[in-house]
Design a protein around this motif. Sequence first.
Motif, PDB file in Angstrom:
ATOM      1  N   LEU A 189       0.860  -1.174   0.000  1.00  0.00           N
ATOM      2  CA  LEU A 189       0.000   0.000   0.000  1.00  0.00           C
ATOM      3  C   LEU A 189       0.900   1.229   0.000  1.00  0.00           C
ATOM      4  CD1 LEU A 189      -2.086  -2.150   0.694  1.00  0.00           C
ATOM      5  CD2 LEU A 189      -3.100  -0.569   2.332  1.00  0.00           C
ATOM      6  N   VAL A 190       0.634   2.132  -0.933  1.00  0.00           N
ATOM      7  CA  VAL A 190       1.479   3.300  -1.157  1.00  0.00           C
ATOM      8  C   VAL A 190       0.703   4.567  -0.810  1.00  0.00           C
ATOM      9  CG1 VAL A 190       2.826   4.578  -2.871  1.00  0.00           C
ATOM     10  CG2 VAL A 190       2.668   2.079  -3.016  1.00  0.00           C
ATOM     11  N   ASP A 191       1.322   5.439  -0.025  1.00  0.00           N
ATOM     12  CA  ASP A 191       0.713   6.722   0.329  1.00  0.00           C
ATOM     13  C   ASP A 191       0.832   7.640  -0.885  1.00  0.00           C
ATOM     14  OD1 ASP A 191      -0.315   8.944   1.497  1.00  0.00           O
ATOM     15  OD2 ASP A 191       1.257   9.209   2.977  1.00  0.00           O
ATOM     16  N   GLY A 192      -0.106   7.506  -1.814  1.00  0.00           N
ATOM     17  CA  GLY A 192      -0.061   8.268  -3.062  1.00  0.00           C
ATOM     18  C   GLY A 192      -1.009   7.656  -4.076  1.00  0.00           C
ATOM     19  N   ASN A 193      -0.827   8.010  -5.329  1.00  0.00           N
ATOM     20  CA  ASN A 193      -1.740   7.569  -6.377  1.00  0.00           C
ATOM     21  C   ASN A 193      -1.115   6.535  -7.313  1.00  0.00           C
ATOM     22  OD1 ASN A 193      -4.154   9.379  -5.992  1.00  0.00           O
ATOM     23  ND2 ASN A 193      -2.551  10.931  -6.181  1.00  0.00           N
ATOM     24  N   GLY A 194      -1.991   5.806  -7.986  1.00  0.00           N
ATOM     25  CA  GLY A 194      -1.573   4.863  -9.018  1.00  0.00           C
ATOM     26  C   GLY A 194      -2.012   5.385 -10.375  1.00  0.00           C
ATOM     27  N   LEU A 195      -3.073   4.807 -10.929  1.00  0.00           N
ATOM     28  CA  LEU A 195      -3.594   5.255 -12.226  1.00  0.00           C
ATOM     29  C   LEU A 195      -4.212   6.640 -12.151  1.00  0.00           C
ATOM     30  CD1 LEU A 195      -5.314   2.005 -13.564  1.00  0.00           C
ATOM     31  CD2 LEU A 195      -3.031   2.868 -14.101  1.00  0.00           C
ATOM     32  N   LEU A 196      -4.565   7.081 -10.946  1.00  0.00           N
ATOM     33  CA  LEU A 196      -5.118   8.427 -10.743  1.00  0.00           C
ATOM     34  C   LEU A 196      -3.959   9.423 -10.787  1.00  0.00           C
ATOM     35  CD1 LEU A 196      -7.525  10.237 -10.097  1.00  0.00           C
ATOM     36  CD2 LEU A 196      -7.211   9.692  -7.675  1.00  0.00           C
ATOM     37  N   ALA A 212      -4.590   7.681  -1.474  1.00  0.00           N
ATOM     38  CA  ALA A 212      -4.342   9.110  -1.262  1.00  0.00           C
ATOM     39  C   ALA A 212      -5.405   9.702  -0.348  1.00  0.00           C
ATOM     40  CB  ALA A 212      -4.336   9.843  -2.598  1.00  0.00           C
ATOM     41  N   LYS A 213      -5.003  10.747   0.367  1.00  0.00           N
ATOM     42  CA  LYS A 213      -5.935  11.401   1.295  1.00  0.00           C
ATOM     43  C   LYS A 213      -6.690  12.549   0.638  1.00  0.00           C
ATOM     44  CE  LYS A 213      -2.539  11.965   4.277  1.00  0.00           C
ATOM     45  NZ  LYS A 213      -1.527  11.008   3.776  1.00  0.00           N
ATOM     46  N   LYS A 242     -14.033  12.038   6.187  1.00  0.00           N
ATOM     47  CA  LYS A 242     -13.044  12.296   5.151  1.00  0.00           C
ATOM     48  C   LYS A 242     -12.740  10.987   4.420  1.00  0.00           C
ATOM     49  CE  LYS A 242     -10.760  16.113   7.571  1.00  0.00           C
ATOM     50  NZ  LYS A 242      -9.472  16.584   8.151  1.00  0.00           N
ATOM     51  N   PRO A 243     -12.875  10.961   3.098  1.00  0.00           N
ATOM     52  CA  PRO A 243     -12.688   9.714   2.370  1.00  0.00           C
ATOM     53  C   PRO A 243     -11.229   9.457   2.007  1.00  0.00           C
ATOM     54  CG  PRO A 243     -13.301  11.407   0.826  1.00  0.00           C
ATOM     55  CD  PRO A 243     -13.279  12.067   2.191  1.00  0.00           C
ATOM     56  N   LEU A 244     -10.990   8.298   1.436  1.00  0.00           N
ATOM     57  CA  LEU A 244      -9.712   7.965   0.815  1.00  0.00           C
ATOM     58  C   LEU A 244      -9.935   7.849  -0.691  1.00  0.00           C
ATOM     59  CD1 LEU A 244      -8.426   5.147   3.207  1.00  0.00           C
ATOM     60  CD2 LEU A 244      -7.740   7.563   3.195  1.00  0.00           C
ATOM     61  N   CYS A 268      -8.200  -1.176   7.489  1.00  0.00           N
ATOM     62  CA  CYS A 268      -8.446   0.057   8.240  1.00  0.00           C
ATOM     63  C   CYS A 268      -8.997  -0.215   9.633  1.00  0.00           C
ATOM     64  CB  CYS A 268      -9.421   0.959   7.480  1.00  0.00           C
ATOM     65  SG  CYS A 268      -8.701   1.762   6.034  1.00  0.00           S
ATOM     66  N   ARG A 269      -8.221   0.150  10.634  1.00  0.00           N
ATOM     67  CA  ARG A 269      -8.727   0.219  11.999  1.00  0.00           C
ATOM     68  C   ARG A 269      -9.209   1.633  12.287  1.00  0.00           C
ATOM     69  NH1 ARG A 269      -3.728  -2.986  14.956  1.00  0.00           N
ATOM     70  NH2 ARG A 269      -4.524  -5.115  14.636  1.00  0.00           N
ATOM     71  N   PHE A 270      -8.622   2.569  11.568  1.00  0.00           N
ATOM     72  CA  PHE A 270      -9.003   3.978  11.620  1.00  0.00           C
ATOM     73  C   PHE A 270      -9.175   4.440  10.178  1.00  0.00           C
ATOM     74  CE2 PHE A 270      -6.276   2.968  15.232  1.00  0.00           C
ATOM     75  CZ  PHE A 270      -7.125   3.289  16.287  1.00  0.00           C
ATOM     76  N   ARG A 271      -9.147   5.742   9.934  1.00  0.00           N
ATOM     77  CA  ARG A 271      -9.352   6.218   8.561  1.00  0.00           C
ATOM     78  C   ARG A 271      -8.253   5.732   7.621  1.00  0.00           C
ATOM     79  NH1 ARG A 271      -7.724  11.966   6.105  1.00  0.00           N
ATOM     80  NH2 ARG A 271      -8.597  11.688   4.015  1.00  0.00           N
TER      81      ARG A 271
END
Length: 235
Positions: A107-114, A137-138, A188-190, A211-214
């Motif tokens: 899992l990467v903190d960022g985007n893929g195809l987006l 992404a946040k 707040k979504p992901l 996800c245990r949290f957001r």
Amino acid sequence: RREQARLKASVVEQDTEQWQRDPHFSGLERVGGVDLSYIKGDDSRACASLVVLSYPDLEVLYQDCRMVAVSAPYVAGFLAFREVPFLVEAVQRLQQEEPQLQPQVLLVDGNGLLHPRGFGTACHLGVLTDLPCIGVAKNLLQVDGLVRDELHREQVRSLQRSGESFPLVGTSGKVLGMVLRSYNNSSKPLYVSVGHRVSLDTAVRLVRACCRFRIPEPIRQVRGAGLGQAAVFAK
């Protein structure tokens, strides 16, 4: 741009692993998270971090945090060329030192195809490591006509319960990702998108399951580890 286009040609947008096709992810035992955390006020030094968690318990099995010197300049749309080499090195160290703990998905903190050219950090890392990767992404990256306007905000507000989602469809007609409400207590979504060797449906289901949290636990844990190490080094 040429190198990015060359690498993009190798992206696989479908599930490739048996565990991905199982409703309960039977066979999935290790989920990884990666992140690059910069020292506050210094964009030339950062902590490259990789954690591996057990699944489904989400307990930390492995952690690697190393300070690195970041020399490549930041260019919008090409962030991966600045950061991914350090993340690849972290994966390679794990493969050499603790191969039995290699994650089955990252899992990467960022985007893929987006991404403006459909090849964000999660795609870049996935192609170079040949591991299944998911972009998480946040915030919404406004590409292909996607905008955070009132219609988008209304769609986000319509997500009432954890696990509810809706697709991000660009003006091109392509589904670029999914907006996911990951946690009941956070409105707040992901923004989840395919990186490599995973379908969008599987990506969304797995992010929710982590996800245990957001924020999904692999990213939450790796972010905390990296920021902690960077803060210690800054002192």
